[in-house]
Design an enzyme around this catalytic site. Structure first.
Site, PDB file in Angstrom:
ATOM      1  N   CYS A   2     -13.487  25.690 -34.594  1.00  0.00           N
ATOM      2  CA  CYS A   2     -12.336  24.832 -34.812  1.00  0.00           C
ATOM      3  C   CYS A   2     -11.194  25.330 -33.928  1.00  0.00           C
ATOM      4  CB  CYS A   2     -11.902  24.896 -36.264  1.00  0.00           C
ATOM      5  SG  CYS A   2     -13.274  24.652 -37.398  1.00  0.00           S
ATOM      6  N   ARG A  27     -12.541  22.006 -28.846  1.00  0.00           N
ATOM      7  CA  ARG A  27     -13.192  22.913 -29.802  1.00  0.00           C
ATOM      8  C   ARG A  27     -13.756  22.167 -31.011  1.00  0.00           C
ATOM      9  NH1 ARG A  27     -12.066  28.464 -29.159  1.00  0.00           N
ATOM     10  NH2 ARG A  27     -12.755  28.778 -31.290  1.00  0.00           N
ATOM     11  N   TRP A  74     -14.011  21.362 -36.707  1.00  0.00           N
ATOM     12  CA  TRP A  74     -15.409  21.089 -36.366  1.00  0.00           C
ATOM     13  C   TRP A  74     -16.166  21.556 -37.597  1.00  0.00           C
ATOM     14  CZ3 TRP A  74     -18.659  19.019 -32.836  1.00  0.00           C
ATOM     15  CH2 TRP A  74     -19.990  19.434 -32.883  1.00  0.00           C
ATOM     16  N   ASN A  98     -11.141  29.366 -38.771  1.00  0.00           N
ATOM     17  CA  ASN A  98     -12.241  29.055 -37.860  1.00  0.00           C
ATOM     18  C   ASN A  98     -13.317  30.094 -38.131  1.00  0.00           C
ATOM     19  OD1 ASN A  98     -13.903  28.530 -35.706  1.00  0.00           O
ATOM     20  ND2 ASN A  98     -12.522  29.417 -34.168  1.00  0.00           N
ATOM     21  N   GLY A  99     -14.530  29.665 -38.500  1.00  0.00           N
ATOM     22  CA  GLY A  99     -15.603  30.624 -38.775  1.00  0.00           C
ATOM     23  C   GLY A  99     -16.380  30.224 -40.016  1.00  0.00           C
ATOM     24  N   GLU A 495     -38.664  23.190 -20.720  1.00  0.00           N
ATOM     25  CA  GLU A 495     -37.205  23.227 -20.846  1.00  0.00           C
ATOM     26  C   GLU A 495     -36.566  23.731 -19.548  1.00  0.00           C
ATOM     27  OE1 GLU A 495     -35.114  21.995 -22.713  1.00  0.00           O
ATOM     28  OE2 GLU A 495     -33.288  23.193 -22.554  1.00  0.00           O
ATOM     29  N   LYS A 499     -33.902  21.537 -17.462  1.00  0.00           N
ATOM     30  CA  LYS A 499     -32.546  22.013 -17.138  1.00  0.00           C
ATOM     31  C   LYS A 499     -32.279  21.871 -15.650  1.00  0.00           C
ATOM     32  CE  LYS A 499     -31.073  22.008 -20.115  1.00  0.00           C
ATOM     33  NZ  LYS A 499     -31.321  21.839 -21.515  1.00  0.00           N
ATOM     34  N   GLU A 502     -32.051  18.087 -14.472  1.00  0.00           N
ATOM     35  CA  GLU A 502     -30.924  17.269 -14.929  1.00  0.00           C
ATOM     36  C   GLU A 502     -29.598  17.681 -14.304  1.00  0.00           C
ATOM     37  OE1 GLU A 502     -30.107  17.296 -19.162  1.00  0.00           O
ATOM     38  OE2 GLU A 502     -30.713  19.374 -19.322  1.00  0.00           O
ATOM     39  N   HIS A 518     -56.306  22.021 -13.300  1.00  0.00           N
ATOM     40  CA  HIS A 518     -56.695  20.627 -13.552  1.00  0.00           C
ATOM     41  C   HIS A 518     -55.813  19.648 -12.785  1.00  0.00           C
ATOM     42  CE1 HIS A 518     -59.457  22.061 -16.592  1.00  0.00           C
ATOM     43  NE2 HIS A 518     -58.483  22.866 -16.989  1.00  0.00           N
ATOM     44  N   LYS A 617     -23.899  12.678 -23.149  1.00  0.00           N
ATOM     45  CA  LYS A 617     -24.144  13.762 -24.105  1.00  0.00           C
ATOM     46  C   LYS A 617     -24.856  13.262 -25.352  1.00  0.00           C
ATOM     47  CE  LYS A 617     -23.962  17.971 -25.526  1.00  0.00           C
ATOM     48  NZ  LYS A 617     -25.039  18.813 -24.957  1.00  0.00           N
TER      49      LYS A 617
END
Ligand code: F6R
Length: 622
Positions: A2, A27, A74, A98-99, A495, A499, A502, A518, A617
């Protein structure tokens, strides 16, 4: 993740607080609020949604006063709503935080037993109750009047309250009786102080302060500060005074928003140790081998009634599901199917009441994953979602949610959310294994011990970034890449390829190393960069065999290998070393260098790392 701001000075606090919050919106922004102390006492305005909502409320109800705190939220505990927005107030003590409070359930229970009642679903409100109670005790024990000001009373109450709390926090507290001061505290979440003309300001990040000052004091772990208009007093949690002069920062506002990193993606890669630790926090006990996921419906009865698990997800989250499959099948001996959500919804899947569906989604809004969840529920399956954004559509619709506490991810390419998804899946695997009797407590303890070391191991890998950057630069002009892995390293190869393609637009393929012969072996030619994940566990010998095959055909081998593996050093052109974390957590450690490799290739080539072309996103359309 946050945003926190605070002000003690001679100007009206509210506009300064809102301006600071605007600069911290990156944030998190599901709700916001401010508390101001003035002639009218403590005034609090909170609003669900973006900051513009709060500004609208303040326009109709301006707050007067020169001391205040503000927050943009958040959510981690409790859905986004006005009631859950900060500041939280109890008996004139207002708090922004925040936490995560790890022992929030126990503390709430204790406070309730003492007659307290809560008006929100948040863990933060506990701070307001604890501090107000301690303040009353301290004041009473010193024989002072309730409205006594100064005397370090608030700082002492905060210190005493913090002794009862386990978890992470950046905290700012004010008290109705004393508009001359704020108290702030830090444990693992950032908070800074800024010295301005006739005022001191507080923020969870430097950008909020830049229009007012560049003279910043960074609080260290377990430090607390009493903040007044003309001076601040810094002390440790044990009450030992600390002298620290402000540091002059010369960051541009954009640099400050990224905390000095060039891109959000880079910042988020570096946030992984914290994000993984937060995802584990309060859920795993290394001492007992227990994983506490009772609150997400994983109890003994449900664990025994599940006959099969179906994971539905897209993109990077789907890769996480593939790693999760290996972990759950190995530890809990339950069959797991992992489906692309976009395929699942159209293929008449076989689902019944004994199926547990696990949708995985960072945003919690991906249209295909949401539709797959709805379809599975329609067919009678139970559901446990792994989601990062609290209160998102998937979180709301699933029967249960296990939140990854990664914080907002702004870079389009997912990094910290992937590693926290893996962490969450391993916790589920251990929990199911224990409940189903396929994993004994000794084995569980060993896995949890390995898991608890992951943040440190990731830190170590991040420390080798310069080596990775050099490798990235040396291969940055290659038009094609191949990524190979076996077992749980196969999804990591997928992955790594995703990465790279993209963010750098370079063609890259991820393959199960055993599939090489193969078909894909035909692609290997002189100088083709082939990234092979060959960590010590599982099918290491086989990976070495694949490495030889690539070398023999002129491919340029970049190996991800376990530290102190001398064999591989002489076989690969470049080796990226990762610590030996144990087979279960190996995928988390192996993916971090691949994130950095992609990042540095893209950065060197000058593509738009945070907002690559054609991507969004959150994919809320089919
Ligand atoms: C890749 C990436 C995407 C997402 C996918 C699913 O870096 O971020 O592949 O993983 O769009 O998104 P969520 O997890 O929000 O459902």
């Amino acid at each position: 993740m946050c945003g926190i701001v605070g002000y003690v000075g001679s100007r009206d606090a509210a506009p300064i607080l809102v301006d600071g919050l605007r600069r911290l919106e990156y944030r998190g922004y599901d709700s916001a609020g401010v508390a101001v102390l003035g002639d009218d006492g403590l005034q609090i305005v909170r609003c669900e949604g973006k900051l513009s909502g709060l500004e609208g409320c303040l326009a109709t109800k301006p707050l007067k006063g020169t001391t205040g705190i503000g927050h943009t939220r958040w959510a981690t505990h409790g859905r986004p709503s006005e009631q859950n927005a900060h500041p939280h107030n109890y008996q004139g003590v207002a708090v922004v935080h925040n936490g995560i409070i790890e022992n929030h359930l126990q503390l709430k229970q204790l406070l309730r037993a003492g007659g307290h009642s809560f008006s929100s679903e948040t863990d933060t409100e506990i701070f307001a109750h604890l501090i107000a109670s301690e303040l009353a005790d301290v004041t009473r024990s010193k024989g002072l009047e309730k409205n006594t000001t100064g005397n370090g009373l608030l700082a002492e109450a905060v210190r005493r309250a913090l002794r009862k709390v386990r978890g992470t926090y950046a905290l700012a507290v004010l008290r109705e009786e004393d508009p001359s001061e704020l108290v702030i505290a830090k444990n693992a979440s950032p908070i800074v102080l800024g010295r301005a003309e006739g005022a001191w300001l507080v923020a969870s990040d430097v950008p909020a302060l830049l229009p007012y000052t560049r003279d910043i004091i960074f609080l260290e772990e377990e430090e607390l500060a009493t903040v007044r208009a003309d001076h601040v007093e810094l002390e440790s949690f044990d009450g030992i005074p600390i002298e620290r002069a402000p540091t002059r920062v010369d960051w541009s506002p954009v640099m400050a928003e990224k905390n000095g990193h060039k891109h959000f993606m880079h910042k988020e890669i570096h946030e992984q140790p914290r994000a993984i630790a937060d995802t584990l926090r309060g859920r795993a006990s290394v001492e007992t081998g227990d994983v506490h996921l009772e609150d997400v419906g994983l109890d003994e009865q449900s664990a025994r009634s599940i006959s099969r698990i179906v994971v539905v997800a897209c993109g990077t989250s789907w890769h996480a599901g593939l790693v999760g499959k290996t972990a759950i099948e190995q530890l809990a001996r339950l069959p797991v199917e992992v489906d692309l959500a976009s395929e699942f919804r159209y293929r008449q899947p076989v689902i019944d009441e004994s199926t547990l569906v696990i949708p995985i989604s960072q945003s919690g809004e991906t249209a295909d994953t949401l539709a797959a969840l709805r379809e599975a529920r329609r067919l009678g399956a139970g559901s446990l979602a792994i989601v990062n954004v609290v209160g998102s559509a998937i979180a709301r619709e699933a029967d249960h949610v296990l939140y990854t506490h990664a914080g907002p991810e702004i870079g389009v390419a997912s990094t910290k959310c992937f590693t926290t998804q893996l962490t969450a899946l391993i916790l589920i695997a251990i929990r199911l294994g224990r409940l189903r009797g396929t994993l004994d407590s000794g084995q569980a303890r060993a896995h949890l011990e390995n898991l608890s070391k992951v943040p440190g191991h990731v830190e170590e890998i991040l420390g080798r970034e310069e080596d990775l950057r050099s490798i990235a630069v040396s291969v940055s002009s290659s038009p094609n890449f191949l990524f190979l892995g076996r077992g749980s390293s196969f999804p990591i190869a997928l992955e790594g390829a995703l990465k790279l393609k993209e963010i750098s637009y370079i063609h890259a393929e991820g393959y199960a190393a055993g599939e090489m012969k193969h078909g894909p072996i035909a692609l290997i030619e002189d100088g083709l960069p082939v990234v092979i994940i060959a960590t010590r566990h599982g099918t290491y010998e086989k990976a070495l065999g694949n490495l030889e095959e690539v070398r023999a055909r002129g491919g340029r081998v970049i190996a991800v290998a376990t530290s102190e593996d001398n064999d591989i050093g002489s076989l690969a052109d470049d080796v990226i070393w990762v610590p030996d974390g144990g087979s279960l957590v190996d995928p988390i450690l192996a993916v971090v260098p691949l994130q950095l490799l992609s990042y540095h290739v893209a950065d060197y080539n000058g593509t738009d790392v945070d907002q690559p072309r054609n991507l969004a996103k959150s994919v809320t359309v089919e």
